[in-house]
Design a protein around this motif. Structure first.
Motif, mmCIF file in Angstrom:
data_model
loop_
_atom_site.group_PDB
_atom_site.id
_atom_site.type_symbol
_atom_site.label_atom_id
_atom_site.label_comp_id
_atom_site.label_asym_id
_atom_site.label_seq_id
_atom_site.Cartn_x
_atom_site.Cartn_y
_atom_site.Cartn_z
ATOM 1 N N ARG A 1 0.925 -0.933 -0.215
ATOM 2 C CA ARG A 1 0.542 0.163 -0.235
ATOM 3 C C ARG A 1 0.765 1.128 -0.393
ATOM 4 O O ARG A 1 1.261 0.999 0.607
ATOM 5 C CB ARG A 1 -0.654 -0.317 1.450
ATOM 6 C CG ARG A 1 -2.089 -0.305 1.003
ATOM 7 C CD ARG A 1 -3.051 -0.355 2.514
ATOM 8 N NE ARG A 1 -4.312 -1.670 2.670
ATOM 9 C CZ ARG A 1 -3.823 -3.099 3.222
ATOM 10 N NH1 ARG A 1 -2.641 -3.337 3.689
ATOM 11 N NH2 ARG A 1 -5.037 -3.533 3.552
ATOM 12 N N LEU A 2 0.980 2.428 -0.911
ATOM 13 C CA LEU A 2 0.889 3.525 -0.602
ATOM 14 C C LEU A 2 -0.131 4.784 -0.369
ATOM 15 O O LEU A 2 -1.246 4.397 -1.258
ATOM 16 C CB LEU A 2 1.908 3.695 -2.373
ATOM 17 C CG LEU A 2 2.553 5.001 -2.354
ATOM 18 C CD1 LEU A 2 3.799 5.189 -0.864
ATOM 19 C CD2 LEU A 2 2.816 5.089 -3.856
ATOM 20 N N GLN A 3 0.262 5.685 0.359
ATOM 21 C CA GLN A 3 -0.623 6.823 0.585
ATOM 22 C C GLN A 3 -0.447 8.027 0.902
ATOM 23 O O GLN A 3 1.629 8.062 1.277
ATOM 24 C CB GLN A 3 -1.286 6.596 2.311
ATOM 25 C CG GLN A 3 -2.313 6.855 2.716
ATOM 26 C CD GLN A 3 -3.562 6.642 4.200
ATOM 27 O OE1 GLN A 3 -2.982 5.272 4.720
ATOM 28 N NE2 GLN A 3 -4.198 7.248 3.912
ATOM 29 N N ILE A 4 -0.431 8.982 0.029
ATOM 30 C CA ILE A 4 0.372 10.346 -0.413
ATOM 31 C C ILE A 4 -0.467 11.119 0.570
ATOM 32 O O ILE A 4 -2.076 10.545 -0.025
ATOM 33 C CB ILE A 4 0.534 10.404 -0.957
ATOM 34 C CG1 ILE A 4 1.573 9.416 -2.511
ATOM 35 C CG2 ILE A 4 1.275 11.700 -1.872
ATOM 36 C CD1 ILE A 4 1.175 9.709 -3.219
ATOM 37 N N ILE A 5 -0.111 12.048 1.698
ATOM 38 C CA ILE A 5 -0.987 12.992 1.751
ATOM 39 C C ILE A 5 0.009 14.404 2.176
ATOM 40 O O ILE A 5 1.118 14.075 1.676
ATOM 41 C CB ILE A 5 -1.326 13.417 3.813
ATOM 42 C CG1 ILE A 5 -1.360 11.511 3.667
ATOM 43 C CG2 ILE A 5 -2.305 14.117 3.792
ATOM 44 C CD1 ILE A 5 -1.972 10.963 3.734
ATOM 45 N N LEU A 6 -0.894 15.094 0.553
ATOM 46 C CA LEU A 6 -0.951 16.463 0.938
ATOM 47 C C LEU A 6 -1.591 17.530 1.170
ATOM 48 O O LEU A 6 -2.505 17.431 1.887
ATOM 49 C CB LEU A 6 -0.693 17.295 -1.162
ATOM 50 C CG LEU A 6 0.307 16.388 -1.460
ATOM 51 C CD1 LEU A 6 -0.365 16.337 -2.714
ATOM 52 C CD2 LEU A 6 1.488 17.222 -1.689
ATOM 53 N N ALA A 7 -1.003 18.072 2.551
ATOM 54 C CA ALA A 7 -1.657 18.906 3.938
ATOM 55 C C ALA A 7 -1.008 19.961 2.920
ATOM 56 O O ALA A 7 0.334 20.173 3.002
ATOM 57 C CB ALA A 7 -1.084 18.746 5.368
ATOM 58 N N ARG A 8 -1.738 21.940 2.811
ATOM 59 C CA ARG A 8 -1.849 22.483 2.424
ATOM 60 C C ARG A 8 -2.240 24.212 3.104
ATOM 61 O O ARG A 8 -3.616 23.638 3.017
ATOM 62 C CB ARG A 8 -1.655 23.055 0.639
ATOM 63 C CG ARG A 8 -1.228 24.245 0.518
ATOM 64 C CD ARG A 8 -1.850 24.356 -1.241
ATOM 65 N NE ARG A 8 -0.546 25.850 -1.607
ATOM 66 C CZ ARG A 8 -0.782 26.228 -2.545
ATOM 67 N NH1 ARG A 8 -2.102 26.227 -2.551
ATOM 68 N NH2 ARG A 8 -1.021 27.646 -2.812
ATOM 69 N N GLU A 9 -1.539 23.946 3.501
ATOM 70 C CA GLU A 9 -2.040 25.731 4.757
ATOM 71 C C GLU A 9 -1.339 27.031 3.687
ATOM 72 O O GLU A 9 -0.543 27.184 3.790
ATOM 73 C CB GLU A 9 -1.667 25.745 6.530
ATOM 74 C CG GLU A 9 -2.411 26.451 7.190
ATOM 75 C CD GLU A 9 -1.895 27.040 8.493
ATOM 76 O OE1 GLU A 9 -0.881 26.041 8.301
ATOM 77 O OE2 GLU A 9 -2.366 28.070 9.034
ATOM 78 N N ARG A 10 -3.227 27.753 3.924
ATOM 79 C CA ARG A 10 -2.413 28.928 3.088
ATOM 80 C C ARG A 10 -2.672 30.501 3.926
ATOM 81 O O ARG A 10 -3.585 30.212 4.852
ATOM 82 C CB ARG A 10 -2.912 29.021 1.772
ATOM 83 C CG ARG A 10 -2.957 28.580 0.839
ATOM 84 C CD ARG A 10 -3.327 29.136 -0.502
ATOM 85 N NE ARG A 10 -4.977 28.497 -0.415
ATOM 86 C CZ ARG A 10 -4.852 28.590 -2.044
ATOM 87 N NH1 ARG A 10 -4.931 29.204 -3.030
ATOM 88 N NH2 ARG A 10 -6.031 27.569 -2.516
ATOM 89 N N SER A 11 -1.355 31.227 4.008
ATOM 90 C CA SER A 11 -1.932 32.127 4.786
ATOM 91 C C SER A 11 -2.559 33.339 4.340
ATOM 92 O O SER A 11 -3.329 33.146 2.920
ATOM 93 C CB SER A 11 -0.855 33.100 5.364
ATOM 94 O OG SER A 11 0.191 33.442 3.947
#
Lengths: 91, 91
Positions: free
Chosen positions: B21-31
């Motif tokens: 299994r491969l899991q990718i999480i992209l979390a982006r916080e914009r000011s």
């Protein structure tokens, strides 16, 4: 718990600093019989190249952390993007 | 809580199935003042292209989920790779 909640929880500790942040987590679980090679370090390098096409990042802004346990590998990449003055708001 | 622990917790519910299994999480916080465009969907597409250089994946094996709240976006990509017979062990 969803990842959104996870990151909202994380956010609290570093709130109120006006920065764009990008966090990438790569979690890989290999079954015990898997013969797939360990490609996470190479993949990580390519991912950063891809991301740098979209946003201007410096090597200094990138923090990488790799955790392994049994068949599970978790690669965490944190990127903090300093805000340019033209975008700054002091609200 | 570290991501390793997070994924080890997740793992329990789907244990004993021999799959990579491969899991990718992209979390982006914009000011709040950020004028950076929303590049996550395009980035996600490119990431999958990069990953497919390392492992054989089918479009059917990929699950994508995007969560947004305020200035935070979390993109989750899960890939399950069916094991080939030659790699299978029944231990």
């Amino acid at each position: 718990m969803s990842f959104l909640k996870f990151f909202l929880g994380e956010k609290k500790s570093s709130a109120s600093v006006a920065k764009d942040r990008l966090q990438i987590i790569l979690a890989r679980e290999r079954s015990p019989g898997s013969t797939e090679p360990d490609f996470l370090p190479a993949l990580q390098k390519e991912l950063i190249e891809v991301i740098s096409k979209y946003i201007k990042i410096n090597a200094d802004d990138i923090k990488v952390h790799l955790d392994r346990k049994d068949t599970l590998e978790v690669l965490e990449v944190k990127i903090e993007m300093p805000q340019e003055d033209k975008n700054k708001k002091t609200e």
